[in-house]
Design a protein around this motif. Structure first.
Motif, short mmCIF file in Angstrom:
data_model
loop_
_atom_site.label_atom_id
_atom_site.label_comp_id
_atom_site.label_asym_id
_atom_site.label_seq_id
_atom_site.Cartn_x
_atom_site.Cartn_y
_atom_site.Cartn_z
N LEU A 71 -0.32 7.10 13.51
CA LEU A 71 -0.80 5.62 13.11
C LEU A 71 0.12 5.49 11.77
CD1 LEU A 71 -1.61 3.04 14.22
CD2 LEU A 71 -3.72 3.45 12.99
N GLY A 72 0.16 6.77 11.10
CA GLY A 72 0.92 6.46 9.83
C GLY A 72 2.31 6.00 9.88
N CYS A 73 2.80 6.52 11.12
CA CYS A 73 4.41 6.32 11.47
C CYS A 73 4.46 4.80 11.70
CB CYS A 73 5.04 7.03 12.47
SG CYS A 73 4.76 8.98 12.53
N ILE A 74 3.70 4.23 12.52
CA ILE A 74 3.74 2.93 12.79
C ILE A 74 3.35 2.24 11.45
CG2 ILE A 74 2.70 1.14 14.23
CD1 ILE A 74 4.35 3.40 15.51
N THR A 75 2.66 2.55 10.60
CA THR A 75 2.28 1.79 9.28
C THR A 75 3.63 1.86 8.55
OG1 THR A 75 0.14 2.71 9.26
CG2 THR A 75 1.00 1.87 7.14
N VAL A 76 4.38 3.15 8.39
CA VAL A 76 5.59 3.01 7.88
C VAL A 76 6.55 1.91 8.25
CG1 VAL A 76 7.73 4.37 7.39
CG2 VAL A 76 5.47 5.30 6.83
N VAL A 77 6.77 1.93 9.71
CA VAL A 77 7.72 1.02 10.12
C VAL A 77 7.31 -0.50 10.04
CG1 VAL A 77 8.52 0.17 12.33
CG2 VAL A 77 8.38 2.86 11.99
#
Length: 193
Positions: A71-77
């Motif tokens: 979910l950290g990846c989606i937060t970055v995006v």
């Protein structure tokens, strides 16, 4: 690029990264490493998570490489799609490991407020590492997300969600991908010069 001038910002996913998680190992191992600390790891709220990532990036003037999981990846995006250009320039690149497909069928309810996933290219070099047996995102979806974001993608075989449960406590192999990201960042900087 000289690693001593780079700050590595660890961006954990849902439920955080426990002490034995590879992100915690990297936090202890990499020079100039910091970690985004969310107020609520169990009931993530998109705006709050983006705001905390924004604060973490803005709090240090050094060039930053983001190391995100799930979910950290989606937060970055989401952050990259809406934050000021001057902070985009501070981020040199992002390693996006096992991005969570929050649009998938049977996505945990706690994560659904992160949908839809932004499909715009990221404004900095990035590398997506997916898996062909990740319950959080199929190999096809990981590749599709990488294509949308303008990321280089590597789909690994049989490594699950690349977390403690799938046997990735230190994930030494991951440093090879971080090195590859640094090469991608260097090439991008040369083209932009």
């Amino acid at each position: 690029m000289h690693s001593e001038t780079i700050r590595y910002l660890i961006v954990p996913g849902w439920q955080g990264s426990a002490e034995e998680h590879w992100q915690s190992h990297w936090h202890r191992s990499l020079p100039n490493a910091a970690r985004v600390e969310q107020a609520d790891w169990l009931q993530p709220e998109r705006i709050a998570w983006i705001t905390e990532l924004q604060r973490s990036i803005a709090s240090d003037p050094r060039p930053t490489v983001l190391i995100a999981h799930s979910l950290g990846c989606i937060t970055v995006v989401h952050w990259a799609s809406q934050e000021p250009r001057q902070l985009h320039q501070r981020v040199r690149g992002a390693l996006l490991v096992a991005p969570a497909d929050v649009e998938r069928a049977h996505c945990p309810p706690a994560l659904q407020n992160f949908a839809p996933i932004n499909r715009q290219p990221l404004p900095f070099p990035s590398l997506v590492i997916g898996s062909d047996n990740d319950c959080a995102a199929s190999a096809l979806r990981a590749q599709e997300m990488a294509d949308n974001w303008g990321s280089e993608a590597t789909i690994l075989s049989g490594v699950g969600h690349i977390n403690v449960q799938s046997g990735h406590q230190q994930w030494q192999q991951g440093f090879d991908y971080l090195y590859r990201l640094h090469n991608r960042i260097d090439r991008h900087a040369q083209r932009s010069a």
